[in-house]
Design a protein around this motif. Structure first.
Motif, PDB file in Angstrom:
ATOM      1  N   MET A   1       2.367  14.053  39.266  1.00  0.00           N
ATOM      2  CA  MET A   1       1.475  13.333  40.169  1.00  0.00           C
ATOM      3  C   MET A   1       1.532  11.846  39.877  1.00  0.00           C
ATOM      4  O   MET A   1       1.538  11.429  38.735  1.00  0.00           O
ATOM      5  N   ASN A   2       1.516  11.050  40.941  1.00  0.00           N
ATOM      6  CA  ASN A   2       1.716   9.623  40.767  1.00  0.00           C
ATOM      7  C   ASN A   2       0.420   8.851  40.570  1.00  0.00           C
ATOM      8  O   ASN A   2       0.430   7.714  40.111  1.00  0.00           O
ATOM      9  N   ASP A   3      -0.725   9.459  40.936  1.00  0.00           N
ATOM     10  CA  ASP A   3      -1.980   8.727  40.847  1.00  0.00           C
ATOM     11  C   ASP A   3      -2.381   8.529  39.396  1.00  0.00           C
ATOM     12  O   ASP A   3      -2.166   9.366  38.539  1.00  0.00           O
ATOM     13  N   THR A   4      -2.986   7.390  39.116  1.00  0.00           N
ATOM     14  CA  THR A   4      -3.506   7.146  37.787  1.00  0.00           C
ATOM     15  C   THR A   4      -4.773   7.952  37.607  1.00  0.00           C
ATOM     16  O   THR A   4      -5.424   8.346  38.566  1.00  0.00           O
ATOM     17  N   PRO A   5      -5.194   8.208  36.350  1.00  0.00           N
ATOM     18  CA  PRO A   5      -6.425   8.962  36.122  1.00  0.00           C
ATOM     19  C   PRO A   5      -7.631   8.355  36.823  1.00  0.00           C
ATOM     20  O   PRO A   5      -8.499   9.056  37.306  1.00  0.00           O
ATOM     21  N   GLU A   6      -7.675   6.994  36.906  1.00  0.00           N
ATOM     22  CA  GLU A   6      -8.809   6.345  37.549  1.00  0.00           C
ATOM     23  C   GLU A   6      -8.908   6.724  39.025  1.00  0.00           C
ATOM     24  O   GLU A   6      -9.990   6.916  39.563  1.00  0.00           O
ATOM     25  N   LEU A   7      -7.750   6.825  39.684  1.00  0.00           N
ATOM     26  CA  LEU A   7      -7.732   7.140  41.104  1.00  0.00           C
ATOM     27  C   LEU A   7      -8.047   8.616  41.362  1.00  0.00           C
ATOM     28  O   LEU A   7      -8.351   9.004  42.473  1.00  0.00           O
ATOM     29  N   GLN A   8      -7.961   9.452  40.316  1.00  0.00           N
ATOM     30  CA  GLN A   8      -8.224  10.870  40.466  1.00  0.00           C
ATOM     31  C   GLN A   8      -9.712  11.193  40.372  1.00  0.00           C
ATOM     32  O   GLN A   8     -10.150  12.271  40.742  1.00  0.00           O
ATOM     33  N   ILE A   9     -10.522  10.256  39.874  1.00  0.00           N
ATOM     34  CA  ILE A   9     -11.941  10.504  39.702  1.00  0.00           C
ATOM     35  C   ILE A   9     -12.584  10.726  41.067  1.00  0.00           C
ATOM     36  O   ILE A   9     -12.374   9.966  42.012  1.00  0.00           O
ATOM     37  N   GLY A  10     -13.377  11.797  41.172  1.00  0.00           N
ATOM     38  CA  GLY A  10     -14.074  12.088  42.418  1.00  0.00           C
ATOM     39  C   GLY A  10     -13.311  12.982  43.368  1.00  0.00           C
ATOM     40  O   GLY A  10     -13.867  13.432  44.362  1.00  0.00           O
ATOM     41  N   LEU A  11     -12.034  13.245  43.082  1.00  0.00           N
ATOM     42  CA  LEU A  11     -11.252  14.141  43.925  1.00  0.00           C
ATOM     43  C   LEU A  11     -11.532  15.594  43.554  1.00  0.00           C
ATOM     44  O   LEU A  11     -11.824  15.921  42.411  1.00  0.00           O
ATOM     45  N   THR A  12     -11.438  16.475  44.535  1.00  0.00           N
ATOM     46  CA  THR A  12     -11.562  17.902  44.262  1.00  0.00           C
ATOM     47  C   THR A  12     -10.248  18.418  43.682  1.00  0.00           C
ATOM     48  O   THR A  12      -9.211  17.746  43.750  1.00  0.00           O
ATOM     49  N   ASN A  13     -10.281  19.626  43.129  1.00  0.00           N
ATOM     50  CA  ASN A  13      -9.051  20.214  42.605  1.00  0.00           C
ATOM     51  C   ASN A  13      -8.016  20.385  43.694  1.00  0.00           C
ATOM     52  O   ASN A  13      -6.813  20.198  43.458  1.00  0.00           O
ATOM     53  N   TRP A  14      -8.447  20.767  44.889  1.00  0.00           N
ATOM     54  CA  TRP A  14      -7.488  20.914  45.991  1.00  0.00           C
ATOM     55  C   TRP A  14      -6.841  19.578  46.328  1.00  0.00           C
ATOM     56  O   TRP A  14      -5.622  19.509  46.532  1.00  0.00           O
ATOM     57  N   GLU A  15      -7.622  18.513  46.362  1.00  0.00           N
ATOM     58  CA  GLU A  15      -7.060  17.201  46.665  1.00  0.00           C
ATOM     59  C   GLU A  15      -6.086  16.765  45.579  1.00  0.00           C
ATOM     60  O   GLU A  15      -5.036  16.167  45.881  1.00  0.00           O
ATOM     61  N   ARG A  16      -6.393  17.047  44.323  1.00  0.00           N
ATOM     62  CA  ARG A  16      -5.470  16.699  43.233  1.00  0.00           C
ATOM     63  C   ARG A  16      -4.191  17.527  43.325  1.00  0.00           C
ATOM     64  O   ARG A  16      -3.093  17.017  43.130  1.00  0.00           O
ATOM     65  N   ASP A  17      -4.340  18.828  43.605  1.00  0.00           N
ATOM     66  CA  ASP A  17      -3.187  19.726  43.598  1.00  0.00           C
ATOM     67  C   ASP A  17      -2.270  19.519  44.802  1.00  0.00           C
ATOM     68  O   ASP A  17      -1.121  19.972  44.789  1.00  0.00           O
ATOM     69  N   LYS A  18      -2.747  18.851  45.855  1.00  0.00           N
ATOM     70  CA  LYS A  18      -1.906  18.625  47.025  1.00  0.00           C
ATOM     71  C   LYS A  18      -0.629  17.884  46.653  1.00  0.00           C
ATOM     72  O   LYS A  18       0.439  18.153  47.209  1.00  0.00           O
ATOM     73  N   ASP A  19      -0.725  16.937  45.732  1.00  0.00           N
ATOM     74  CA  ASP A  19       0.467  16.200  45.293  1.00  0.00           C
ATOM     75  C   ASP A  19       1.470  17.145  44.645  1.00  0.00           C
ATOM     76  O   ASP A  19       2.686  17.040  44.862  1.00  0.00           O
ATOM     77  N   ILE A  20       0.968  18.069  43.830  1.00  0.00           N
ATOM     78  CA  ILE A  20       1.839  19.045  43.175  1.00  0.00           C
ATOM     79  C   ILE A  20       2.507  19.927  44.214  1.00  0.00           C
ATOM     80  O   ILE A  20       3.724  20.163  44.175  1.00  0.00           O
ATOM     81  N   LEU A  21       1.735  20.423  45.169  1.00  0.00           N
ATOM     82  CA  LEU A  21       2.260  21.318  46.194  1.00  0.00           C
ATOM     83  C   LEU A  21       3.311  20.614  47.054  1.00  0.00           C
ATOM     84  O   LEU A  21       4.357  21.190  47.369  1.00  0.00           O
ATOM     85  N   GLU A  22       3.042  19.391  47.437  1.00  0.00           N
ATOM     86  CA  GLU A  22       4.021  18.647  48.243  1.00  0.00           C
ATOM     87  C   GLU A  22       5.314  18.439  47.463  1.00  0.00           C
ATOM     88  O   GLU A  22       6.404  18.499  48.032  1.00  0.00           O
ATOM     89  N   GLY A  23       5.182  18.219  46.150  1.00  0.00           N
ATOM     90  CA  GLY A  23       6.379  18.073  45.329  1.00  0.00           C
ATOM     91  C   GLY A  23       7.206  19.347  45.259  1.00  0.00           C
ATOM     92  O   GLY A  23       8.423  19.294  45.056  1.00  0.00           O
ATOM     93  N   LEU A  24       6.557  20.477  45.435  1.00  0.00           N
ATOM     94  CA  LEU A  24       7.244  21.767  45.439  1.00  0.00           C
ATOM     95  C   LEU A  24       7.754  22.141  46.830  1.00  0.00           C
ATOM     96  O   LEU A  24       8.382  23.192  47.000  1.00  0.00           O
TER      97      LEU A  24
END
Length: 228
Positions: A1-24
């Motif tokens: 995932m390319n986002d920094t930890p600061e940018l991940q604050i407040g995101l849901t698990n689904w929103e965080r995992d979308k980057d992983i899924l798109e990479g797959l």
């Protein structure tokens, strides 16, 4: 995932995992509410012994049922979403044809779909599907991952309640990559669409007496339309 930890604050698990899924190369999107209203009612009606699908599925679950109803509008929506990037790019890269984004011209159809009523301690071991493309819809997630993570607090990686995709690791012979997704309530009403031969698994959960409800299905080429 390319986002920094600061940018991940407040995101849901689904929103965080979308980057992983798109990479797959896996498409994931929120399902329109009017489709989910229909689906929630359809899975209740499907819960009948006459619709049991246990003898055709690998899931180590007591209740899996074929959904006998068919919703053309919903199916067209799923097929339309499957023909978008990043999955479309993956299919093209692997010389698998992507016919058209116009679902009226795509000779594809829902092959089968079923509902999983997963109870505490039940699981689905690594497996693939038949067909051309497959999908998973999360209808209800009854547990909180914070509670699940307390079941085995000293484990190196916590997997209770999770979902995982398994792929070959091109860097090393005979090696695999297991991409674990943090499936929680934020995944409800979401769909993941992927190649049917993509290996995946569902881990057991331990902290809720309610059922985890998901719908899985396969999309295949409509040979009748191709040859007509």
């Amino acid at each position: 995932m390319n986002d920094t930890p600061e940018l991940q604050i407040g995101l849901t698990n689904w929103e965080r995992d979308k980057d992983i899924l798109e990479g797959l190369g896996i498409n994931t999107v929120e399902i329109p509410e009017h489709h989910m209203v229909w689906l929630r009612e359809a899975v209740v009606r499907a819960r009948d012994a006459d619709n049991s699908a246990n003898d055709t599925l690998l899931g180590q679950m007591k209740e899996e049922y074929t959904i006998p109803e068919y919703n053309q509008e919903f199916t067209d929506w799923i097929i339309g979403e499957s023909l978008k990037d990043p999955l479309a790019t993956v299919l093209t890269r692997n010389s698998i044809p992507v016919i058209s984004e116009d679902t009226t011209e795509v000779p594809m159809a829902l092959q089968t779909w079923w509902v999983n009523y997963q109870k505490k301690h039940e699981f689905n071991p690594p497996h693939t599907h038949s067909g051309y493309l497959s999908f998973v819809i999360f209808v209800k997630i009854p547990y909180d991952l914070e509670d699940e993570d307390k079941v085995f607090p000293h484990a190196n990686h916590s997997v209770p309640g999770r979902f995982a995709f398994i792929s070959a690791d091109s860097r090393y012979a005979s090696s695999i990559i297991v991409q674990v997704l943090n499936v929680d309530k934020s995944y409800e009403n979401k769909i993941m669409i992927f190649r049917s031969q993509q290996i995946h698994e569902v881990f057991p959960f331990f902290t809720s007496d309610e059922e985890r409800i998901s719908v899985s299905g396969n999309i295949a080429f409509n040979l009748e339309k191709v040859t007509s």
